[in-house]
Scaffold this motif. Structure first.
Motif, PDB file in Angstrom:
ATOM      1  N   SER A  37       1.513 -14.532 -18.452  1.00  0.00           N
ATOM      2  CA  SER A  37       1.462 -13.143 -18.932  1.00  0.00           C
ATOM      3  C   SER A  37       2.743 -12.414 -18.567  1.00  0.00           C
ATOM      4  CB  SER A  37       0.253 -12.416 -18.331  1.00  0.00           C
ATOM      5  OG  SER A  37      -0.958 -13.061 -18.653  1.00  0.00           O
ATOM      6  N   CYS A  38       3.206 -12.589 -17.325  1.00  0.00           N
ATOM      7  CA  CYS A  38       4.396 -11.865 -16.870  1.00  0.00           C
ATOM      8  C   CYS A  38       5.661 -12.326 -17.589  1.00  0.00           C
ATOM      9  CB  CYS A  38       4.551 -11.969 -15.358  1.00  0.00           C
ATOM     10  SG  CYS A  38       5.051 -13.588 -14.740  1.00  0.00           S
ATOM     11  N   ASP A  39       5.662 -13.547 -18.118  1.00  0.00           N
ATOM     12  CA  ASP A  39       6.829 -14.046 -18.851  1.00  0.00           C
ATOM     13  C   ASP A  39       6.982 -13.365 -20.201  1.00  0.00           C
ATOM     14  OD1 ASP A  39       7.203 -15.794 -16.751  1.00  0.00           O
ATOM     15  OD2 ASP A  39       6.210 -17.470 -17.749  1.00  0.00           O
ATOM     16  N   ASN A  40       5.944 -12.670 -20.645  1.00  0.00           N
ATOM     17  CA  ASN A  40       5.955 -12.017 -21.947  1.00  0.00           C
ATOM     18  C   ASN A  40       6.102 -10.508 -21.857  1.00  0.00           C
ATOM     19  OD1 ASN A  40       5.150 -14.167 -24.223  1.00  0.00           O
ATOM     20  ND2 ASN A  40       4.182 -14.734 -22.294  1.00  0.00           N
ATOM     21  N   VAL A  41       6.443 -10.022 -20.666  1.00  0.00           N
ATOM     22  CA  VAL A  41       6.636  -8.577 -20.489  1.00  0.00           C
ATOM     23  C   VAL A  41       8.036  -8.178 -20.955  1.00  0.00           C
ATOM     24  CG1 VAL A  41       6.811  -6.715 -18.805  1.00  0.00           C
ATOM     25  CG2 VAL A  41       5.005  -8.425 -18.575  1.00  0.00           C
ATOM     26  N   LEU A  42       8.080  -7.116 -21.739  1.00  0.00           N
ATOM     27  CA  LEU A  42       9.355  -6.539 -22.162  1.00  0.00           C
ATOM     28  C   LEU A  42       9.735  -5.332 -21.302  1.00  0.00           C
ATOM     29  CD1 LEU A  42       8.841  -6.664 -26.038  1.00  0.00           C
ATOM     30  CD2 LEU A  42      10.170  -8.252 -24.622  1.00  0.00           C
ATOM     31  N   ALA A  43       8.721  -4.592 -20.830  1.00  0.00           N
ATOM     32  CA  ALA A  43       9.010  -3.397 -20.023  1.00  0.00           C
ATOM     33  C   ALA A  43       7.769  -2.958 -19.253  1.00  0.00           C
ATOM     34  CB  ALA A  43       9.502  -2.255 -20.904  1.00  0.00           C
ATOM     35  N   PHE A  44       8.011  -2.377 -18.103  1.00  0.00           N
ATOM     36  CA  PHE A  44       6.966  -1.729 -17.299  1.00  0.00           C
ATOM     37  C   PHE A  44       7.263  -0.231 -17.257  1.00  0.00           C
ATOM     38  CE2 PHE A  44       7.488  -5.972 -15.444  1.00  0.00           C
ATOM     39  CZ  PHE A  44       6.192  -6.424 -15.296  1.00  0.00           C
ATOM     40  N   ASN A  45       6.228   0.588 -17.275  1.00  0.00           N
ATOM     41  CA  ASN A  45       6.355   2.006 -16.935  1.00  0.00           C
ATOM     42  C   ASN A  45       5.794   2.182 -15.536  1.00  0.00           C
ATOM     43  OD1 ASN A  45       5.903   2.018 -20.124  1.00  0.00           O
ATOM     44  ND2 ASN A  45       7.182   3.750 -19.541  1.00  0.00           N
ATOM     45  N   LEU A  46       6.625   2.650 -14.614  1.00  0.00           N
ATOM     46  CA  LEU A  46       6.291   2.674 -13.187  1.00  0.00           C
ATOM     47  C   LEU A  46       6.549   4.052 -12.606  1.00  0.00           C
ATOM     48  CD1 LEU A  46       5.665   0.912 -10.553  1.00  0.00           C
ATOM     49  CD2 LEU A  46       8.150   0.730 -10.329  1.00  0.00           C
ATOM     50  N   ILE A  47       5.612   4.527 -11.766  1.00  0.00           N
ATOM     51  CA  ILE A  47       5.826   5.746 -10.978  1.00  0.00           C
ATOM     52  C   ILE A  47       5.927   5.325  -9.526  1.00  0.00           C
ATOM     53  CG2 ILE A  47       4.934   8.012 -10.327  1.00  0.00           C
ATOM     54  CD1 ILE A  47       3.394   8.061 -12.957  1.00  0.00           C
ATOM     55  N   THR A  48       7.049   5.598  -8.899  1.00  0.00           N
ATOM     56  CA  THR A  48       7.308   5.141  -7.534  1.00  0.00           C
ATOM     57  C   THR A  48       6.878   6.187  -6.510  1.00  0.00           C
ATOM     58  OG1 THR A  48       9.601   5.833  -7.957  1.00  0.00           O
ATOM     59  CG2 THR A  48       9.124   3.476  -8.049  1.00  0.00           C
ATOM     60  N   ALA A  49       7.021   5.851  -5.231  1.00  0.00           N
ATOM     61  CA  ALA A  49       6.503   6.689  -4.146  1.00  0.00           C
ATOM     62  C   ALA A  49       7.182   8.049  -4.067  1.00  0.00           C
ATOM     63  CB  ALA A  49       6.657   5.954  -2.812  1.00  0.00           C
ATOM     64  N   ASP A  50       8.367   8.183  -4.660  1.00  0.00           N
ATOM     65  CA  ASP A  50       9.042   9.488  -4.690  1.00  0.00           C
ATOM     66  C   ASP A  50       8.620  10.331  -5.888  1.00  0.00           C
ATOM     67  OD1 ASP A  50      10.212   8.025  -6.692  1.00  0.00           O
ATOM     68  OD2 ASP A  50      12.259   8.120  -5.903  1.00  0.00           O
TER      69      ASP A  50
END
Length: 706
Positions: free
Chosen positions: A418-431
């Motif tokens: 599954s992870c080999d087919n990721v194009l992008a992540f939307n992430l909210i970090t601790a800051d």
């Protein structure tokens, strides 16, 4: 049946004692509470809710028969793990010269003598137990109009000190706690006394009018943490003052999660609620119990609060709240992680179930998936467009969680993890920063998020995947043989995985059953008519065949049992399944508890090995199989034999493993990080320090950093 831990709580019928009874029963499903009280009317609702785990003993401490009744009540129990003295009276509230001797003796009896007696009766039932006396701050000062109370509480403090001095810590540890000004029936009596008799009553009436009295539920939460999360020496050496502890310093929990604080208050939580469009659940609220549960019912964690965000703004506000109050955060998608890491004890859970969006992008060449979407939801959506992503076979698993640890499924030998087919992540970090993670932006995190497992670096809100055409032809099903055929079947299975086409995916397993009914099973998937599953059925005679032509989504709709306790160990195998390994595996199964355990092999190889180990955080590129040893029981069933078998089988098979383990089958704190990440550990920890320096997000990487 599971042996209950036992807590004896006096004064359990009202006020702090009532709230603490609820706290013990709600937080720990293995806890039995013996509630000593004069009036049990308010305990009725608990009795319906917790059934056999609440034992109500009616005792009036001022009655002549009280000592005999207490002895009879306690004689039923061989061991008592917690003893909490909440019972007490504040009367008589009058000038000392007006107090009759009988009134004076009643105060001493209820506030000091009976607690002494109960503690003494329990001494031979204690073993590493904890005893807590609710009292007033030390030293107790003389308060005009409350002399009987002051003297009795001073004596109670000394009772605690004497037990602490003379009883070995291996038997029990002892402490006092001053709860402060709490909104209870006792408090109400104090406020009703005229100020000329009890000058302090005017001050307390003011606190009540300004709504500044502490609610019993908050006090109970604090006391529960004292009794359960403080190391024994600290617990015993401190005279606990609730208000001082909240104002000056958080409690130091004894587990590895050292950043959890008891400082949050109900007003803090209210301020968070007011900032969110989503919902917030805390202990005792309607949705809390259901949302804290995870798939593995061996796990029972109690977060401080569960937040169900409806937007990125909700997530950012929750992270800000956690940063200010020094609370750790876990993120829950499907809640299928074996160790229950999605629901953190004492911290904040971000339940992403409201993030259900699925959106086709790039003219149908990719799909953007919300963090609350589960495998079945995504498969069903994509089936309308004849598209697929390699996902696992359990329909209720969260897409995001499985992807972060790798993600193995029927299409993985053809299209990768599954992870080999990721194009992008939307992430909210601790800051609180919203980041797009791909090969061009934050490429270091793009490397890490493909295989590091869990929400180690922040909150994933969406993932964008590359899409593939759905298979035009699918054959799927299960083929079983008697366990006596297992050795040749497993040998041919090994050859099929190592040499077979990428369009074929085969699980092998011995499911839980009675030993005499055991089967060796192959659950298969094939897109190729020339290498279909009918050929596999010919490996040995006596095959029980349940194979048909199916739609791909039908193959993805396997039924998994709900409501069980799971115990899981796994190891990685490189190369073939050797004859020695197969012999060892079958020998281990001979001692497997009936209907309670099994062994499973996930195949790897194919497209999974097209990517080099250094390209992502997923290190198992050269591996052939994941071998899982699993135990399954009912949550309240005695699990000792099952856990022993799982651990012993793992030890017996470990020489055939390569020293690594699959991170999506997390084995908890006992498993070193190198087992999951190998030589990537140093790089991953450096990224953890960079993007989450305060360890706000719970995950395996914090182990080495704490």
């Amino acid at each position: 049946m599971t042996k209950h831990k036992i807590a004896v709580i006096t004064g359990a019928g009202s006020g702090i004692g009532l709230a603490l009874t609820n706290e013990f029963l709600s937080r720990d499903p293995d806890m039995l509470v013996v509630a000593l009280c004069r009036d049990s009317s308010e305990l009725g609702a608990f009795n319906e809710k917790f059934e056999s785990r609440l034992v109500i003993e009616h005792v009036d401490f001022n009655h002549e028969a009280a000592t005999i009744e207490i002895q009879e009540s306690l004689s039923q129990y061989e061991q008592i793990d917690y003893l909490v003295h909440c019972a007490g009276i504040v009367t008589p509230l009058k000038p000392i010269q007006s107090i009759g001797y009988k009134e004076w003796r009643t105060a001493q009896r209820i506030n000091c003598d009976i607690p002494f007696l109960i503690t003494q009766l329990c001494l031979d039932k204690f073993k590493h137990s904890r005893v807590l006396y609710l009292t007033s701050e030390q030293p107790v000062s003389a308060v005009k109009g409350a002399s009987a109370y002051c003297v009795s509480k001073t004596a109670l403090n000394m009772v605690c000190s004497c037990f602490r001095q003379e009883v070995n810590e291996d038997v029990a540890v002892f402490a006092t706690a001053a709860p402060g000004n709490v909104d209870t029936a006792m408090q109400k009596k104090i406020r009703q006394v005229p100020s000329d008799v009890l000058p302090m009553s005017a001050f307390l009436r003011g606190l009540h009018e300004e709504n500044k009295l502490l609610p019993p539920r908050l006090v109970a939460q604090y006391l529960w943490q004292l009794l359960n999360r403080i190391d024994p020496k600290t617990f015993s050496r401190t005279n606990w003052d609730l208000l001082q502890s909240i104002d000056e310093a958080p409690l130091n929990p004894i587990d590895t999660n050292k950043t959890i604080s008891t400082k949050p208050t109900e007003s803090d939580l209210l301020s968070l609620r007011n900032k969110l469009s989503g919902s917030v659940w805390d202990v005792g609220s309607t949705g809390y119990s259901a949302r804290r549960h995870v798939f593995n019912r061996a796990i029972s964690h109690f977060p401080y609060a569960i937040v169900v965000p409806e937007s990125n703004v909700d997530i950012i506000n929750t992270i800000d709240y956690a940063n200010r109050l020094n609370l750790q955060i876990s993120v829950k998608g499907g809640g299928h992680g074996v160790t229950g890491a999605a629901v953190i004890d004492g911290g904040i859970v971000l339940d992403m179930s409201a993030f259900q969006s699925i959106e086709l992008c790039a003219v149908g060449q990719s799909v953007r998936v919300g963090a609350g979407v589960k495998n079945h939801n995504l498969d069903l959506f994509l089936s309308k467009y004849k598209k697929v992503i390699p996902l696992g076979t359990c329909p209720d698993v969260g897409v995001v969680g499985a992807t972060l640890g790798g993600g193995i499924g029927f299409l993985s030998r053809k299209h990768g993890l599954s992870c080999d087919n990721v194009l992008a992540f939307n992430l909210i970090t601790a800051d609180g920063q919203q980041r797009v993670i791909n090969t061009l932006e934050h490429s270091d995190l793009f490397w890490a998020l493909r295989g590091s497992g869990g929400s180690q670096f922040g909150v994933i809100t969406h993932i964008t995947f590359r899409l593939h055409p759905a298979p035009a032809y699918v054959q799927g099903g299960i083929i079983e043989w008697p366990i006596q055929k297992a050795k040749p079947i497993l040998k041919q299975y090994s050859d099929a995985v190592l040499q077979g086409p990428r369009t074929q995916f085969l699980y092998a397993y011995i499911a839980r059953s009675a030993l005499q009914n055991a089967k060796i099973s192959i659950m298969g998937f094939s897109e190729d008519p020339d290498s279909n599953l009918n050929n596999i059925a010919k490996w040995e005679t006596d095959a029980d065949i349940s194979v048909t032509h199916k739609q791909y989504i039908e193959c993805q709709s396997n039924e998994y049992e709900q409501g069980h306790a799971l115990y899981w160990r796994n190891g990685i195998i490189e190369g073939e399944l050797t004859e020695q390994f197969i012999d060892a595996l079958l020998q281990c199964y001979q001692s497997c508890p009936d209907n309670a355990a099994g062994i499973m092999l996930d195949p790897l190889c194919g497209a999974i090995q097209d990517i080099e180990t250094h390209e992502t955080a997923f290190i198992h590129r050269d591996a052939s199989f994941v071998c899982s040893i699993t135990g399954v029981t009912l949550p309240d069933q005695d699990n000792t034999k099952v856990i022993d078998w799982v651990n012993q089988t793992y030890e017996r098979l470990s020489p055939f493993f390569n020293g690594h383990a699959y991170q999506n089958y997390d084995m908890g704190n006992d498993c070193p990080l190198t087992s999951y990440f190998g030589h990537h550990v140093e790089r991953l920890i450096a990224l953890k320090k960079k993007y989450d320096p305060q360890l706000r997000f719970a995950g395996s990487l914090q182990r080495d950093l704490q």
